[in-house]
Design a protein around this motif. Structure first.
Motif, mmCIF file in Angstrom:
data_model
loop_
_atom_site.group_PDB
_atom_site.id
_atom_site.type_symbol
_atom_site.label_atom_id
_atom_site.label_comp_id
_atom_site.label_asym_id
_atom_site.label_seq_id
_atom_site.Cartn_x
_atom_site.Cartn_y
_atom_site.Cartn_z
ATOM 1 N N ASN A 28 36.121 46.898 47.866
ATOM 2 C CA ASN A 28 35.525 45.777 48.568
ATOM 3 C C ASN A 28 34.131 45.483 48.028
ATOM 4 O O ASN A 28 33.527 46.289 47.330
ATOM 5 N N TRP A 29 33.623 44.322 48.398
ATOM 6 C CA TRP A 29 32.300 43.908 47.923
ATOM 7 C C TRP A 29 31.227 44.865 48.421
ATOM 8 O O TRP A 29 30.232 45.092 47.735
ATOM 9 N N PHE A 40 38.324 40.549 48.239
ATOM 10 C CA PHE A 40 37.460 41.732 48.213
ATOM 11 C C PHE A 40 36.797 41.984 49.574
ATOM 12 O O PHE A 40 35.725 42.570 49.653
ATOM 13 N N PHE A 79 35.278 40.004 51.504
ATOM 14 C CA PHE A 79 33.966 39.371 51.666
ATOM 15 C C PHE A 79 34.013 38.244 52.698
ATOM 16 O O PHE A 79 34.580 37.183 52.461
ATOM 17 N N LYS A 101 38.647 34.440 39.769
ATOM 18 C CA LYS A 101 37.529 35.150 39.143
ATOM 19 C C LYS A 101 36.842 34.276 38.096
ATOM 20 O O LYS A 101 35.611 34.169 38.059
#
Length: 249
Positions: free
Chosen positions: A55-56, A73, A75, A200
């Protein structure tokens, strides 16, 4: 015989100990116990472990509504995606901005690489009225900015109307069909990989375009020219020495 006999005697004396250790090991592996109860042996080949992207924020949990979303992620520190309708709108907005940003970055880099000037100079004909619009050296038949804006507005309106008319949430994000001429979405596993790559690269493109704008505001140069100067003298030509990004330098 001397030392040779001593070595032979020493080696032979170790045999009983080695046999006892072997028997003990076999017994331990054949019958495993814990607190007086037998425990089944574990096979090293019976379990497959798969890794999940972190994760972030290290150690944080992914909210349930973000599970299995490409590139999430975990977020959402403000919880803006808790509402399902809002989450869908945010996903659509981000993905559309990602796609436009990737096109914009390519549009900024290619003309300068091919020697047709930087992205900022290419738009000056519409602002100052000097020069003519060209497409990689080919003169554009439409020379009027107003006409181009009207055409662009109509095309955007039609495409957005068609997109909003689609009630399938997945198809609103990934329409497929004519928009997937090479059939990248046919294989489910490959499609998941492409989704992650797209989001991304799109996020990177948004940051890159913002960097192009800030760079030109600071140096008055395009990304390729600025990159060339930086490579030729990296310590003297960088963000800290352009006189704008770090004012006190």
């Amino acid at each position: 015989r001397g030392s040779a006999g001593a070595c032979t005697l020493g080696f032979n004396s170790l045999k009983p100990a080695k046999m006892a250790l072997s028997m003990l090991t076999r017994k331990a592996t054949s019958s495993r116990t814990f607190m007086g109860r037998k425990v089944a042996a574990v096979s090293n080949g019976s379990m497959r472990v798969t890794m999940k992207a972190g994760n972030w924020l290290p150690g944080s949990d992914t909210p349930a509504y973000l599970e299995n979303l490409p590139g999430s992620f975990g977020f959402d520190p403000l919880g803006l995606g808790k509402d399902a309708d809002s989450l869908q709108q945010f996903r659509e907005a981000e993905l559309i901005h990602c796609r436009w940003s990737m096109l914009a970055v390519a549009g900024c880099l290619l003309p300068e690489i091919l020697g047709y000037g930087d992205w900022y100079q290419a738009t000056q004909w519409g602002v100052t009225g000097s020069g003519k619009p060209t497409w990689f050296g080919i003169e554009n038949p439409i020379q009027d900015v107003t006409t181009l804006l009207v055409i662009s507005h109509v095309m955007f309106a039609v495409s957005e109307a068609l997109r909003n008319d689609n009630q399938d949430k997945a198809r609103r994000l990934y329409p497929g069909g004519a928009f997937d001429p090479l059939g990248f979405s046919k294989d489910a596993k490959s499609f998941e990989v492409y989704q992650l790559k797209e989001i991304k690269n799109g996020r990177l493109a948004m940051v890159a375009f913002l960097g192009f704008v800030a760079q030109h505001a600071a140096t008055g140069k395009g990304p390729i020219a600025a990159l060339g100067e930086h490579i030729s003298n990296p310590w003297a030509t960088n963000f800290a020495t352009n006189g704008v990004s770090v004012p006190f330098f």
